[in-house]
Design a protein around this motif. Structure first.
Motif, PDB file in Angstrom:
ATOM      1  N   TYR A 268      -6.526  15.896 -20.567  1.00  0.00           N
ATOM      2  CA  TYR A 268      -7.807  15.877 -19.851  1.00  0.00           C
ATOM      3  C   TYR A 268      -8.985  15.739 -20.813  1.00  0.00           C
ATOM      4  N   TYR A 272     -11.952  12.813 -21.089  1.00  0.00           N
ATOM      5  CA  TYR A 272     -13.407  12.977 -21.129  1.00  0.00           C
ATOM      6  C   TYR A 272     -14.017  12.115 -22.229  1.00  0.00           C
ATOM      7  N   LYS A 340      -8.623   8.841 -11.023  1.00  0.00           N
ATOM      8  CA  LYS A 340      -7.560   9.797 -10.663  1.00  0.00           C
ATOM      9  C   LYS A 340      -7.837  11.172 -11.233  1.00  0.00           C
ATOM     10  N   ARG A 341      -8.432  11.216 -12.414  1.00  0.00           N
ATOM     11  CA  ARG A 341      -8.802  12.494 -13.030  1.00  0.00           C
ATOM     12  C   ARG A 341     -10.054  13.075 -12.390  1.00  0.00           C
ATOM     13  N   ARG A 342     -10.666  12.322 -11.504  1.00  0.00           N
ATOM     14  CA  ARG A 342     -11.894  12.736 -10.809  1.00  0.00           C
ATOM     15  C   ARG A 342     -13.042  12.952 -11.792  1.00  0.00           C
ATOM     16  N   LEU A 343     -13.051  12.161 -12.830  1.00  0.00           N
ATOM     17  CA  LEU A 343     -14.188  12.147 -13.745  1.00  0.00           C
ATOM     18  C   LEU A 343     -15.197  11.092 -13.334  1.00  0.00           C
ATOM     19  N   TRP A 345     -17.129   9.531  -9.973  1.00  0.00           N
ATOM     20  CA  TRP A 345     -17.366   9.942  -8.575  1.00  0.00           C
ATOM     21  C   TRP A 345     -17.786   8.779  -7.717  1.00  0.00           C
TER      22      TRP A 345
ATOM     23  N   THR B  69      -0.801  12.634  -9.898  1.00  0.00           N
ATOM     24  CA  THR B  69      -2.117  12.337  -9.349  1.00  0.00           C
ATOM     25  C   THR B  69      -2.855  13.615  -9.017  1.00  0.00           C
ATOM     26  N   VAL B  70      -4.105  13.699  -9.442  1.00  0.00           N
ATOM     27  CA  VAL B  70      -4.909  14.859  -9.090  1.00  0.00           C
ATOM     28  C   VAL B  70      -5.321  14.770  -7.632  1.00  0.00           C
ATOM     29  N   GLU B  71      -5.612  13.523  -7.205  1.00  0.00           N
ATOM     30  CA  GLU B  71      -6.196  13.326  -5.888  1.00  0.00           C
ATOM     31  C   GLU B  71      -5.285  13.805  -4.762  1.00  0.00           C
ATOM     32  N   ARG B 225     -17.762  19.103 -18.316  1.00  0.00           N
ATOM     33  CA  ARG B 225     -16.777  18.038 -18.123  1.00  0.00           C
ATOM     34  C   ARG B 225     -15.856  18.307 -16.937  1.00  0.00           C
ATOM     35  N   VAL B 227     -17.074  19.476 -13.882  1.00  0.00           N
ATOM     36  CA  VAL B 227     -17.854  19.602 -12.649  1.00  0.00           C
ATOM     37  C   VAL B 227     -17.623  18.419 -11.714  1.00  0.00           C
ATOM     38  N   TYR B 228     -17.835  18.656 -10.440  1.00  0.00           N
ATOM     39  CA  TYR B 228     -17.759  17.596  -9.427  1.00  0.00           C
ATOM     40  C   TYR B 228     -18.983  17.750  -8.541  1.00  0.00           C
ATOM     41  N   VAL B 229     -19.819  16.728  -8.511  1.00  0.00           N
ATOM     42  CA  VAL B 229     -21.081  16.813  -7.768  1.00  0.00           C
ATOM     43  C   VAL B 229     -21.166  15.682  -6.753  1.00  0.00           C
ATOM     44  N   ASN B 255     -13.711  19.645 -10.382  1.00  0.00           N
ATOM     45  CA  ASN B 255     -12.991  18.473  -9.871  1.00  0.00           C
ATOM     46  C   ASN B 255     -11.510  18.729  -9.636  1.00  0.00           C
ATOM     47  N   HIS B 259      -9.198  23.820 -12.948  1.00  0.00           N
ATOM     48  CA  HIS B 259     -10.265  23.885 -13.949  1.00  0.00           C
ATOM     49  C   HIS B 259     -11.277  24.991 -13.668  1.00  0.00           C
TER      50      HIS B 259
END
Lengths: 345, 292
Positions: A268, A272, A340-343, A345, B69-71, B225, B227-229, B255, B259
């Motif tokens: 992860y 980043y 997929k890592r949701r980095l 948006w 997959t995280v999603e 690193r 965060v999800y906004v 996210n 985490h």
């Protein structure tokens, strides 16, 4: 001058520019290598009156100093940019490229973006800026940056038609689809890379290896059984990016290979680092060290260099004279991985 | 006393327990005898083994798929207990169907025995199994969710027939009987979503620049690193005060549920560094007993 855009994109941009009022502000947003530099240069010639182009370092210094805020130094810049308020005041139109360099993702790293918003709120002249798409998505989610612009022009990703136009012009080839078909026929007669590698060891040794080979065979079966054209596949693999499309087309038609690296095999924290490279497009190792704060992940110079070497070996990034950037061939995979890592948006 | 069957008279109250088979003569027992022989037992054993192997394969395949997959990780993991339940239920039907070809009388007898067994103390086990079935169908939480129950907080890693396993932040595996989830209040932090709200907290002395402090906390959260906004997942800073200090409580989404603690730690660390840089004072803990 940067990558040119396809005619349809150019026409759409012209229309946006024509409708921009005299004191209007515009943001041009695009993926890396997708033509925003070219559009900004075109705006410079198209706008009436005296235009003045600034680098993000210089402009950031001017506006931040003007507001008496202690601005964090932009990446890679020494103290004090060139130009001052007079340069801004004399111009009828201001153009600033690569504005994603105005921010750093850390505490205090948004000061220049805030200063830019103040500047845009009180300006009486045309201001046209350009931004990396992914930096723009991040900033508009965490700040009110989008509200500061009268117009936002997002350079669309290429579709099949756009890719065909691009390839015809770039490679002087009449039928890109046919050229790709030839590659596909050759590729179908070859064994998958993994299978060759494993079989060279005498036998498929592990369950994981067998599953991997089976998966590749299923993928090839899917590709040949769907009605998706080769050009559609190319555009999808390239995520609609012009430079990536050209590079992959080159690999597939001239060298007879896919051209993409394997999916990134990274933790992860390393993902980043890829985000930083995607949003800034090019960074030196020193800049990466400055951005990656200590305490979490590869924060020392040595650790970052090790990560860069790992990514270079995977053909995800290239290291050219201290400058690190994502390889165009890996662009689609990196975007997909970060989604997929949701980095992203 | 009633009846005069093959076992003689039986007390009335025994009828309630289903011991009425004894009241019937062999002619009245028109069901064929239960055919349980070595073949049947062997078949049952094979069925159990096959069911077990299928469950292991399915769990392995779905877990591997979920980690890629995280999603969709939580969605895929939520299917696992359901798949296990279906496989075991089918196996039970395959085993019991031919073996227990029961007549109505035999079913009643069995129910009587079952009632006695429950009364004799395996009611808790039965309650857990019923709880497990209820969890699978009602889904108050799924595998991958972060839940708080019985004073424990952790990620649900497995929903079994008898118990649910949680892994806490200290990497302890807690096994909670399923009936607890029916009788107790369960707090679910993410309800199947990938993102989860984290609440990092910091304290400052009274009289500090609150605007600057809040700004620092907010910037620390949005620059993390993890965060999800989005519009539906905003970032907020809340201020609470006590006589001793002021608490700044950040609220932001991460996210990935895994985490949560890394995010809180990252934010707190950078905020404290920034406070020191900007001269914002944090409470001196050595004087706290005096303040309290």
């Amino acid at each position: 001058m940067g990558e040119p855009v396809v005619p349809s994109t150019f026409d759409a941009f012209e229309e946006h520019l024509e409708h921009l009022p005299e004191d209007g502000t515009m943001a041009i947003v695009s993926d890396p290598w997708a033509g925003r530099e070219w559009l900004l240069d075109h705006a410079e010639t198209a706008l009436e009156g005296q235009t003045r182009t600034f680098s993000p370092f210089d402009f950031g210094h001017i506006i931040a100093t003007d507001l008496e805020e202690v601005a964090d130094e932009p990446l890679g810049e020494t103290t004090g940019g060139s130009g001052d308020r007079a340069d801004v005041s004399e111009a009828d139109a201001i153009l600033v490229g690569d504005c994603e360099r105005l921010f750093q993702r850390r505490i205090g790293g948004f000061d220049q973006v805030v200063a830019l918003q103040h500047e845009l709120a009180r300006t009486d002249r045309t201001v046209v800026t350009s931004w990396n798409q992914y930096a723009w998505s991040y900033l508009t989610s965490v700040t009110t940056l989008a509200d500061s612009f009268d117009a936002v022009f997002e350079v669309p990703r290429l579709d099949v038609e756009g890719a065909e136009t691009l390839l015809r012009e770039r490679y002087d080839v009449e039928a890109p689809e046919r050229a790709l078909e030839t590659y596909a026929e050759q590729a179908d007669t070859e064994e998958p890379q993994t299978e060759l590698l494993l079989e060279s060891e005498g036998r498929l040794q592990t369950m994981r290896g067998r599953v991997q080979v089976l998966w590749e065979r299923l993928q090839r079966l899917y590709r040949t059984s769907t009605v998706e054209s080769h050009l559609e596949r190319l555009v999808k693999d390239a995520h609609g990016n012009p430079r990536t499309i050209c590079r992959l087309f080159d690999h597939r038609t001239n060298e007879g290979r896919d051209g993409r690296p394997d999916k990134p095999d990274v933790e992860y924290e390393e993902s980043y680092l890829l985000w930083l490279l995607l949003t800034n497009e090019q960074l030196t190792v020193e800049e990466l060290v400055e951005l990656l704060e200590p305490g979490v992940g590869p924060s020392t110079q040595g650790a970052i260099e090790t990560t860069i070497r790992k990514l270079t070996r995977q053909d995800i990034v290239s290291l050219d004279d201290e400058n690190v950037s994502i390889r165009p061939e890996a662009f689609g995979l990196v975007v997909s991985h970060l989604q997929k890592r949701r980095l992203l948006w | 006393m009633v009846g005069a069957g093959i076992l003689g008279s039986v007390p009335t109250e025994w009828l309630a327990l289903g011991f009425d088979v004894a009241l019937q003569t062999p002619e009245e027992l028109d069901a064929p005898p239960v055919d349980v022989d070595a073949t049947t037992v062997f078949g049952a054993a094979v069925t159990i083994v096959v069911a077990y192997v299928l469950v292991r394969i399915a769990t392995f395949a779905l877990t591997s798929a979920s980690e890629r997959t995280v999603e969709y990780r939580i969605t895929i993991k939520a299917v696992i207990p359901l798949v296990k339940f279906v496989i075991y239920a089918v196996a039970l039907v395959v085993i019991l169907g031919p073996v227990l070809d029961l007549t109505t009388t035999q079913i009643l007898a069995f129910s009587g025995l079952l009632g006695a067994a429950l009364g004799l103390g395996i009611k808790d086990l039965f309650a857990n199994v019923v709880g497990g079935i209820a969890i699978v169908f009602e889904r108050p939480y799924n595998t991958g969710d972060k839940v708080a129950i019985d004073g424990h907080y952790g990620e649900v890693t497995e929903v079994g027939l008898r118990s649910t396993k949680l892994v806490t932040n200290d990497d302890d595996e807690i096994s909670v009987p399923n009936y607890r989830f029916i009788t107790e209040t369960v707090a679910n932090a993410n309800s199947g979503a990938n993102e989860l709200m984290a609440v990092p907290e910091v304290h400052i002395e009274h009289g500090q620049d609150l605007t600057q402090a809040k700004g620092i906390v907010r910037q620390a959260m949005v620059s993390s690193r993890y965060v999800y906004v989005s519009e539906d997942h905003p970032v907020r800073v809340r201020v609470d005060t006590t006589p001793a200090y002021v608490t700044l409580r950040g609220r932001a989404y991460v996210n990935d549920v895994r985490h949560e603690f890394a995010f809180e730690s990252d934010v707190r660390e950078r905020v404290l560094e920034a406070f020191e840089e900007h001269g914002i004072e944090t409470p001196d803990v050595t004087t706290w007993p005096e303040r309290e």
